[in-house]
Every structure is written in C-alpha cells, then in structure tokens.
Write a protein that holds these residues in place. Structure first.
Motif, PDB file in Angstrom:
ATOM      1  N   LEU A   1       0.827  -1.202   0.000  1.00 50.77           N
ATOM      2  CA  LEU A   1       0.000   0.000   0.000  1.00 50.77           C
ATOM      3  C   LEU A   1       0.864   1.256   0.000  1.00 50.77           C
ATOM      4  CD1 LEU A   1      -2.606  -1.039   2.712  1.00 50.77           C
ATOM      5  CD2 LEU A   1      -2.944  -1.067   0.228  1.00 50.77           C
ATOM      6  N   GLY A   2       0.382   2.291  -0.697  1.00 53.01           N
ATOM      7  CA  GLY A   2       1.060   3.582  -0.714  1.00 53.01           C
ATOM      8  C   GLY A   2       0.055   4.714  -0.695  1.00 53.01           C
ATOM      9  N   ASP A   3       0.496   5.895  -0.273  1.00 56.47           N
ATOM     10  CA  ASP A   3      -0.358   7.083  -0.198  1.00 56.47           C
ATOM     11  C   ASP A   3       0.036   8.046  -1.301  1.00 56.47           C
ATOM     12  OD1 ASP A   3      -2.063   9.127   0.631  1.00 56.47           O
ATOM     13  OD2 ASP A   3      -0.611   9.916   2.077  1.00 56.47           O
TER      14      ASP A   3
ATOM     15  N   ALA B   1       2.798  10.504  -7.094  1.00 61.21           N
ATOM     16  CA  ALA B   1       2.606   9.210  -7.744  1.00 61.21           C
ATOM     17  C   ALA B   1       3.778   8.271  -7.470  1.00 61.21           C
ATOM     18  CB  ALA B   1       2.429   9.416  -9.249  1.00 61.21           C
ATOM     19  N   ILE B   2       4.994   8.791  -7.615  1.00 59.00           N
ATOM     20  CA  ILE B   2       6.184   7.984  -7.337  1.00 59.00           C
ATOM     21  C   ILE B   2       6.187   7.541  -5.881  1.00 59.00           C
ATOM     22  CG2 ILE B   2       8.711   8.022  -7.207  1.00 59.00           C
ATOM     23  CD1 ILE B   2       8.696   9.979  -9.557  1.00 59.00           C
ATOM     24  N   ALA B   3       5.787   8.447  -4.990  1.00 61.65           N
ATOM     25  CA  ALA B   3       5.784   8.144  -3.556  1.00 61.65           C
ATOM     26  C   ALA B   3       4.913   6.944  -3.242  1.00 61.65           C
ATOM     27  CB  ALA B   3       5.297   9.361  -2.768  1.00 61.65           C
ATOM     28  N   ALA B   4       3.716   6.923  -3.820  1.00 64.30           N
ATOM     29  CA  ALA B   4       2.786   5.836  -3.524  1.00 64.30           C
ATOM     30  C   ALA B   4       3.339   4.497  -3.985  1.00 64.30           C
ATOM     31  CB  ALA B   4       1.442   6.109  -4.194  1.00 64.30           C
ATOM     32  N   ILE B   5       3.936   4.466  -5.174  1.00 64.30           N
ATOM     33  CA  ILE B   5       4.532   3.223  -5.673  1.00 64.30           C
ATOM     34  C   ILE B   5       5.690   2.799  -4.779  1.00 64.30           C
ATOM     35  CG2 ILE B   5       5.702   2.135  -7.618  1.00 64.30           C
ATOM     36  CD1 ILE B   5       2.697   2.805  -8.084  1.00 64.30           C
ATOM     37  N   ASP B   6       6.521   3.761  -4.403  1.00 65.86           N
ATOM     38  CA  ASP B   6       7.688   3.457  -3.576  1.00 65.86           C
ATOM     39  C   ASP B   6       7.281   2.886  -2.222  1.00 65.86           C
ATOM     40  OD1 ASP B   6      10.766   3.927  -3.260  1.00 65.86           O
ATOM     41  OD2 ASP B   6       9.893   4.798  -1.443  1.00 65.86           O
ATOM     42  N   MET B   7       6.304   3.526  -1.544  1.00 67.39           N
ATOM     43  CA  MET B   7       5.826   3.003  -0.259  1.00 67.39           C
ATOM     44  C   MET B   7       5.297   1.588  -0.416  1.00 67.39           C
ATOM     45  SD  MET B   7       3.634   6.095   1.441  1.00 67.39           S
ATOM     46  CE  MET B   7       4.043   7.776   1.054  1.00 67.39           C
ATOM     47  N   ALA B   8       4.515   1.373  -1.467  1.00 68.19           N
ATOM     48  CA  ALA B   8       3.924   0.052  -1.683  1.00 68.19           C
ATOM     49  C   ALA B   8       5.001  -1.009  -1.890  1.00 68.19           C
ATOM     50  CB  ALA B   8       2.979   0.096  -2.878  1.00 68.19           C
ATOM     51  N   LEU B   9       6.069  -0.662  -2.593  1.00 64.96           N
ATOM     52  CA  LEU B   9       7.146  -1.632  -2.836  1.00 64.96           C
ATOM     53  C   LEU B   9       7.911  -1.947  -1.547  1.00 64.96           C
ATOM     54  CD1 LEU B   9       8.534  -0.413  -6.293  1.00 64.96           C
ATOM     55  CD2 LEU B   9       6.884  -2.242  -5.814  1.00 64.96           C
ATOM     56  N   TRP B  10       8.115  -0.954  -0.696  1.00 64.17           N
ATOM     57  CA  TRP B  10       8.736  -1.218   0.609  1.00 64.17           C
ATOM     58  C   TRP B  10       7.812  -2.096   1.457  1.00 64.17           C
ATOM     59  CZ3 TRP B  10      13.536  -0.734   2.280  1.00 64.17           C
ATOM     60  CH2 TRP B  10      14.403   0.144   1.631  1.00 64.17           C
ATOM     61  N   ASP B  11       6.519  -1.848   1.377  1.00 64.72           N
ATOM     62  CA  ASP B  11       5.546  -2.675   2.093  1.00 64.72           C
ATOM     63  C   ASP B  11       5.634  -4.127   1.619  1.00 64.72           C
ATOM     64  OD1 ASP B  11       3.463  -3.201   3.891  1.00 64.72           O
ATOM     65  OD2 ASP B  11       1.895  -2.577   2.492  1.00 64.72           O
ATOM     66  N   ILE B  12       5.725  -4.320   0.315  1.00 66.00           N
ATOM     67  CA  ILE B  12       5.856  -5.661  -0.259  1.00 66.00           C
ATOM     68  C   ILE B  12       7.150  -6.330   0.204  1.00 66.00           C
ATOM     69  CG2 ILE B  12       6.304  -6.890  -2.435  1.00 66.00           C
ATOM     70  CD1 ILE B  12       4.306  -4.905  -3.754  1.00 66.00           C
ATOM     71  N   LYS B  13       8.239  -5.595   0.146  1.00 63.51           N
ATOM     72  CA  LYS B  13       9.524  -6.185   0.524  1.00 63.51           C
ATOM     73  C   LYS B  13       9.528  -6.599   1.995  1.00 63.51           C
ATOM     74  CE  LYS B  13      13.312  -4.672  -1.441  1.00 63.51           C
ATOM     75  NZ  LYS B  13      13.885  -5.884  -2.110  1.00 63.51           N
ATOM     76  N   GLY B  14       8.916  -5.768   2.841  1.00 64.06           N
ATOM     77  CA  GLY B  14       8.834  -6.125   4.255  1.00 64.06           C
ATOM     78  C   GLY B  14       8.004  -7.368   4.483  1.00 64.06           C
TER      79      GLY B  14
END
Length: 405
Positions: A31-33, A85-98
């Motif tokens: 998930l990302g904001d 837009a970049i922020a939301a993707i980046d947060m979501a990818l960190w969420d996935i990796k965690g």
C-alpha cells in the motif's frame, strides 16, 4: 516477484485520500499514499494512465531501479503530481519487501535508533486562553511537545483555527471552491508574542513549544518574529517564510537563534539542498507522500545528518495513515530524527478504512513487529465514502492582494 496490477482508490472519510495498491504474482501486495490535497484526481489520472502501465511485469523487489525509472525516465522531473505518484509506488514496494522478508520496514532500513518516536500535538484556539487550555489537555495526556496556534483578533479566519468548522469541506458548502481568507501581519504580531509569553508563564520550560507561521511573513518579518520569540525557547518556528529562493533564510538566520523548520511542500532534495548544507534550518519537514516516498526521504535524512539538521516529517490530516506508517518506520531508523507532527488517527470513518499497528503512549509512538508498513486498507469500507472535490483556502491581504496561505 512480478508486479501484476496497480489499483488506485479514492475515498473521503472526512478528507480525501488517494490509496495505491500494488499487487504481485506471489499474492503479496503493498500500500502507498498518493494524496495531493486539492489536486487528488490529477494524481489518480497520472498513475492510472501513465505510471501503472509501465510497471506491469517489473520485479517488485527492484525498489531503487523502479524509483529511478519513474523519476529520471519521465524526463519531466519533480513536481507535486509526479512525486506523489512515485511516492505511492515506492511506499507500496517497501511494504511488499517487508512482507516478503517477514520484517517491519524499519528493520530493512537499518533497524532502530530509538525506543519510540516523539510526537507533537496541536493546540488551536479562538483565544489565547482557549489555546492554552487545549495545551494543558495535551500535556495531561503525556505529550512533551505541543504546537500552539491562535486566532488573530480582527481577522475572519486564521490558519490552524477552524472554530466550529470540523474541516475545510464545511468552509466550502455545497459548491466547492477555494475559501478566501484575510491576512494582516500587523494584527498577527499583536497576538503571537503574547501567546508564547503566557504559555511559558503557565507551563514553565519543561514542555516543548512550537509554532507554524505557514509562510505568511517576509524574511525580514520572520527575522523579527524569531528574535521576539527567543525568550520563550521554541523547539522550532515552522515555515516562517516561503523559501523558493533558499537564500531568503540567510536573512532570517543572521538575526535570530530561534530554531527554524521548513519543507512540507518540498518534492525533492533539490528544494532543500542549500538550506541544509548552509545550515540555514534546523529541521527538515519533507513528507514521504509529497517527496517521492521512503527511498528519497532516507537519502534526505542522511544528507541532513552531515549538517546537524534533524528530520521532522509533515503530519497534516490530508496525509493518509499509510503515509504516517511510512514516517514511523523512517523515524524509528533515522539517527537524526527530531520530532513527528501528530494530529491523531482520524475520525471513526477513517479508522474503518485504515487499520494500523501504531500505538501512542505518553507522547511516544511505536509500531508493532508486523511485516511491511503494518497498515491494512478495507476496500469495501472505502467505497462507502466517495470522493468529494475540495480545495485548500486562498489567502489575501486586507487590500485584496493574493498572499501566501
């Protein structure tokens, strides 16, 4: 782990939020904001039409490469819409990796630097006494730091003080257009110093006090205010002046020792590079949602640490709980973390949609050991709160000149 779909949700449980869900072929999602207050749908269109198609099939673990691809590859760098837009993707990818690693994100960043995250609460009132009474309530709840805002006598509305209005939606009525507010620097000065004089007399020196000017003053006016507030030992004076010209803060810095904070509207490290390396500020307030996510904020924090500048991420109610979760993990890691703005976890409607693992006790916040960002999003509940067009206010001087809001 391949990205298979990027979904965008817009809901309005009191405020508009843009939530992005990145899905993978292994069933793990993040998930990302992407909320950009007053321009939410511009970000939605940008993600759905231009970003999402470029991500399908990419390795979700390649966070750095995807960030660089979205930032450098677009050619038109920076900008609020692009970076949200970049922020939301980046947060979501960190969420996935965690989640894939079965670890909270702060552990992936390098682990803890502290046992908890210091928060500052907001005390806003129609009068000085009202503001101070609300400050006392926060102190009684355990907060060690409070931001003080007070209505300016003689002005119809004052930033940070909504009176009997619950939010900016109510200021706009049935025809959403930017509400307009008057501003007078002279009337503001007549109030603000007395506010902090009375605060120190009532609460002593053991509580940290903060104040947000919200960019209403010119640099020399900010310098004067900083000097007048020196006896009251503020933790920091926020957004004293606009710093599109970063040299403006040289004028403020040479006249006052009151600590200075800025950065909530910044989109990249370049917006604050000179302010940091010339040590013109003491706290950098960039938000993960507005400045490209977790990846660039880690970079900004490392750069700021060289110059003894602390982080103090923006925490307004128009940043969703997903952003707050991202900030919490960054705050636990960053060795130069200073303080986190805190306005609560939203209303009961918001809590139905966003479920998090953050706990607050005695003014300190902490996260559980849940993997990823530790936040959940209820898609079905979000559908019950459709998007409502809304704007932030516009400020004018008393003669009608458009000013900084």
């Amino acid at each position: 782990m391949k990205i298979t779909q990027v979904k965008v949700f817009v809901c309005s449980p009191g405020r508009n939020f843009v939530t992005v869900k990145v899905m993978t072929d292994e069933g793990i999602f993040g998930l990302g904001d992407a909320t950009l207050n007053g321009r939410e749908m511009a970000v939605v269109a940008y993600i759905e039409e231009h970003v999402a198609p470029c991500l399908i099939g990419r390795n979700a673990h390649d966070i750095e490469d995807i960030w660089q691809y979205l930032y450098k590859g677009v050619y038109w760098r920076k900008g609020a819409v692009n970076m949200a837009a970049i922020a939301a993707i980046d947060m979501a990818l960190w969420d996935i990796k965690g989640k894939a690693a079965n670890m909270p994100v702060y552990q992936l960043l390098g682990g803890r630097s502290r046992r908890g995250v210091t928060l500052y609460a907001h005390a806003s009132g129609e009068t000085i006494d009202d503001t101070l009474d609300k400050t006392a309530e926060h102190i009684a709840q355990g907060f060690k730091a409070v931001r003080l805002q007070c209505a300016v006598p003689g002005l119809n509305v004052t930033y940070g003080v909504l009176g009997d209005k619950a939010d900016y939606f109510e200021l706009q009525g049935s025809r959403p257009l930017p509400p307009e507010e008057d501003w007078s620097t002279q009337k503001y000065f007549n109030m603000v110093v007395d506010l902090f004089k009375q605060a120190r007399e009532r609460f002593g020196n053991d509580v940290h006090l903060l104040h947000d000017v919200h960019s209403r003053l010119t640099p020399i006016e900010s310098a004067r205010l900083g000097k007048l507030l020196e006896p009251y030992n503020l933790l920091f004076l926020e957004d004293a002046s606009i710093a599109e010209n970063q040299d403006s803060y040289k004028i403020i810095r040479q006249h006052t020792t009151t600590p200075l904070a800025i950065g909530e509207t910044y989109n990249t490290i370049w917006d604050c590079k000179d302010l940091i390396q010339n040590q013109l500020i003491d706290y950098i307030r960039v938000a993960a949602t507005h400045a490209g996510g977790i990846t660039p904020l880690k970079r900004i924090a490392d750069f700021a640490s060289i110059y003894n500048v602390k982080t103090a991420p923006h925490g307004a109610p128009d940043l969703s709980p997903v952003c707050f979760a991202a900030h919490m993990h960054l705050n636990l890691w960053a060795p130069n973390f200073g303080i986190q703005e805190f306005v609560g976890f939203g209303n009961e409607h918001s809590k139905r949609i966003f479920k998090h693992s953050v706990e607050v006790k005695d003014g300190l916040a902490n996260v559980s050991e849940a993997p990823g960002l530790g936040i959940e999003f209820d898609e079905e509940a979000a559908k019950e709160y459709p998007y409502k067009r809304s704007y932030l206010p516009v400020s004018r001087l008393e003669d009608g000149t458009v000013w900084n809001w």
